[in-house]
Design a protein around this motif. Sequence first.
Motif, PDB file in Angstrom:
ATOM      1  N   LEU A  29       0.835  -1.197   0.000  1.00 13.66           N
ATOM      2  CA  LEU A  29       0.000   0.000   0.000  1.00 13.66           C
ATOM      3  C   LEU A  29       0.870   1.248   0.000  1.00 13.66           C
ATOM      4  O   LEU A  29       1.955   1.257   0.593  1.00 13.66           O
ATOM      5  CB  LEU A  29      -0.905   0.021   1.236  1.00 13.66           C
ATOM      6  N   PHE A  48      -1.288   7.661   0.473  1.00 12.36           N
ATOM      7  CA  PHE A  48      -2.259   7.580  -0.613  1.00 12.36           C
ATOM      8  C   PHE A  48      -1.565   7.809  -1.948  1.00 12.36           C
ATOM      9  O   PHE A  48      -0.652   8.631  -2.060  1.00 12.36           O
ATOM     10  CB  PHE A  48      -3.354   8.637  -0.436  1.00 12.36           C
ATOM     11  N   CYS A  52      -6.310  11.163  -5.141  1.00 10.00           N
ATOM     12  CA  CYS A  52      -7.105  10.214  -4.392  1.00 10.00           C
ATOM     13  C   CYS A  52      -8.259  10.942  -3.699  1.00 10.00           C
ATOM     14  O   CYS A  52      -8.066  12.008  -3.114  1.00 10.00           O
ATOM     15  CB  CYS A  52      -6.252   9.499  -3.334  1.00 10.00           C
ATOM     16  N   TYR A  54     -10.930   9.926  -0.785  1.00  5.34           N
ATOM     17  CA  TYR A  54     -11.264   8.896   0.192  1.00  5.34           C
ATOM     18  C   TYR A  54     -12.282   9.436   1.183  1.00  5.34           C
ATOM     19  O   TYR A  54     -12.337  10.627   1.470  1.00  5.34           O
ATOM     20  CB  TYR A  54     -10.012   8.383   0.914  1.00  5.34           C
ATOM     21  N   ASP A 229     -12.330   6.618  -4.445  1.00  7.77           N
ATOM     22  CA  ASP A 229     -11.206   5.693  -4.531  1.00  7.77           C
ATOM     23  C   ASP A 229     -11.104   4.784  -3.307  1.00  7.77           C
ATOM     24  O   ASP A 229     -10.788   3.598  -3.443  1.00  7.77           O
ATOM     25  CB  ASP A 229      -9.889   6.460  -4.690  1.00  7.77           C
ATOM     26  N   GLU A 230     -11.326   5.346  -2.103  1.00  6.64           N
ATOM     27  CA  GLU A 230     -11.160   4.558  -0.894  1.00  6.64           C
ATOM     28  C   GLU A 230     -12.210   4.944   0.141  1.00  6.64           C
ATOM     29  O   GLU A 230     -12.711   6.080   0.152  1.00  6.64           O
ATOM     30  CB  GLU A 230      -9.759   4.745  -0.287  1.00  6.64           C
ATOM     31  N   ALA A 264     -16.035  -3.333  -3.631  1.00  3.34           N
ATOM     32  CA  ALA A 264     -14.799  -2.816  -3.066  1.00  3.34           C
ATOM     33  C   ALA A 264     -13.930  -3.973  -2.589  1.00  3.34           C
ATOM     34  O   ALA A 264     -14.404  -5.095  -2.386  1.00  3.34           O
ATOM     35  CB  ALA A 264     -15.103  -1.865  -1.916  1.00  3.34           C
ATOM     36  N   VAL A 267      -8.485  -3.665   2.076  1.00  3.87           N
ATOM     37  CA  VAL A 267      -7.022  -3.582   2.024  1.00  3.87           C
ATOM     38  C   VAL A 267      -6.401  -3.418   3.410  1.00  3.87           C
ATOM     39  O   VAL A 267      -5.193  -3.548   3.559  1.00  3.87           O
ATOM     40  CB  VAL A 267      -6.564  -2.433   1.100  1.00  3.87           C
ATOM     41  N   ARG A 279     -10.630  -0.500   5.878  1.00  8.44           N
ATOM     42  CA  ARG A 279     -10.217   0.337   4.737  1.00  8.44           C
ATOM     43  C   ARG A 279     -10.491  -0.442   3.457  1.00  8.44           C
ATOM     44  O   ARG A 279     -10.018  -1.579   3.302  1.00  8.44           O
ATOM     45  CB  ARG A 279      -8.735   0.702   4.828  1.00  8.44           C
ATOM     46  N   TYR A 280     -11.269   0.151   2.574  1.00  8.35           N
ATOM     47  CA  TYR A 280     -11.636  -0.481   1.312  1.00  8.35           C
ATOM     48  C   TYR A 280     -11.130   0.352   0.141  1.00  8.35           C
ATOM     49  O   TYR A 280     -11.111   1.582   0.197  1.00  8.35           O
ATOM     50  CB  TYR A 280     -13.157  -0.617   1.186  1.00  8.35           C
ATOM     51  N   ARG A 281     -10.770  -0.348  -0.934  1.00  2.49           N
ATOM     52  CA  ARG A 281     -10.383   0.308  -2.188  1.00  2.49           C
ATOM     53  C   ARG A 281     -11.443   0.030  -3.230  1.00  2.49           C
ATOM     54  O   ARG A 281     -11.918  -1.099  -3.380  1.00  2.49           O
ATOM     55  CB  ARG A 281      -9.016  -0.210  -2.649  1.00  2.49           C
ATOM     56  N   ARG A 284     -11.344   2.161 -10.133  1.00  3.67           N
ATOM     57  CA  ARG A 284     -11.255   3.519 -10.677  1.00  3.67           C
ATOM     58  C   ARG A 284     -12.460   3.888 -11.535  1.00  3.67           C
ATOM     59  O   ARG A 284     -12.747   5.069 -11.714  1.00  3.67           O
ATOM     60  CB  ARG A 284      -9.991   3.666 -11.510  1.00  3.67           C
TER      61      ARG A 284
END
Length: 290
Positions: A29, A48, A52, A54, A229-230, A264, A267, A279-281, A284
């Motif tokens: 990450l 990040f 980004c 978030y 994004d997050e 998602a 991560v 925490r999720y990603r 795009r």
Amino acid sequence: MPGHPRTSPAGNPPVLAEPLEVLYEEPGLPCWQLPMRLAAAYGGDLGFAEPCLYANFVTSLDGVVALGHEYRSSGSAISGREPADRFVMGLLRACADAVLIGAGTLRASPTHHWTPVHVCPAAQADFTALRQSLGRPTRPELVVVTASGDLPLGHPALLEGALVATTAAGQRRLLGQLPSTCTLLALGPGPRLWMREVLTAVGARGHAVVLTEGGPRLLGHLVGEGLLDELFWTVSPVLAGRNASHRPGLVDGRELLPGQPVRAEAVSIRRRASYVFLRYRFPRHGPDRP
């Protein structure tokens, strides 16, 4: 990568009496070297990819984000003002160029300042050191989104200074009414604002790393336009319940399933006592993004 020496003044107490426990972290990450006390409290570094966008939310076990319009600052009731949650909130603000909120969030938090130190004053010096190492000014710029221009004009966060993004109609309503510390930006005739245009304008001000703290309707627009994004999501060990009042979840004002699923990838997972910090990603390209 930007960094800061791993030093801490002698005798300085830890930011958190009990640091976050890392249960899972995806390797590789992006990370910036945090000042020592921040890294110790968070259980490692944080960073990040740029640009980004978030989000950060706290919810009850049953998925409630806000208790309804009759309750002010309901996020504090949901989180129980848990120090670890307030630390993470401050850390995420300290990483950001700008903090993006909707007018509803501003109205629901009449004394709030969207700065790192407001939620975690014990880490003020460390937040300042982090922002200096990242080349950031003292505090992130507050960006308030309002299509109608209906804002509490005496709010202390507006008096401190903010970028207000609105429509042409909202501009007419606010012209000459906003505190002189604010910048008014009209984006299109209305009646709605497109978040892609808001973020383009925010990016033109040099803001590549943007945190949004809501609310759920604003998050719905961001997810719908494929811009998020997050997501940082604190799960508080409390049940809120639902009855007659409107108590939204993370996304409000937009239906995604079954026709437009937005998936998602987890991560990072941390915990402190019975609080879980996720925490999720997001991909795009969301459902409305070309």
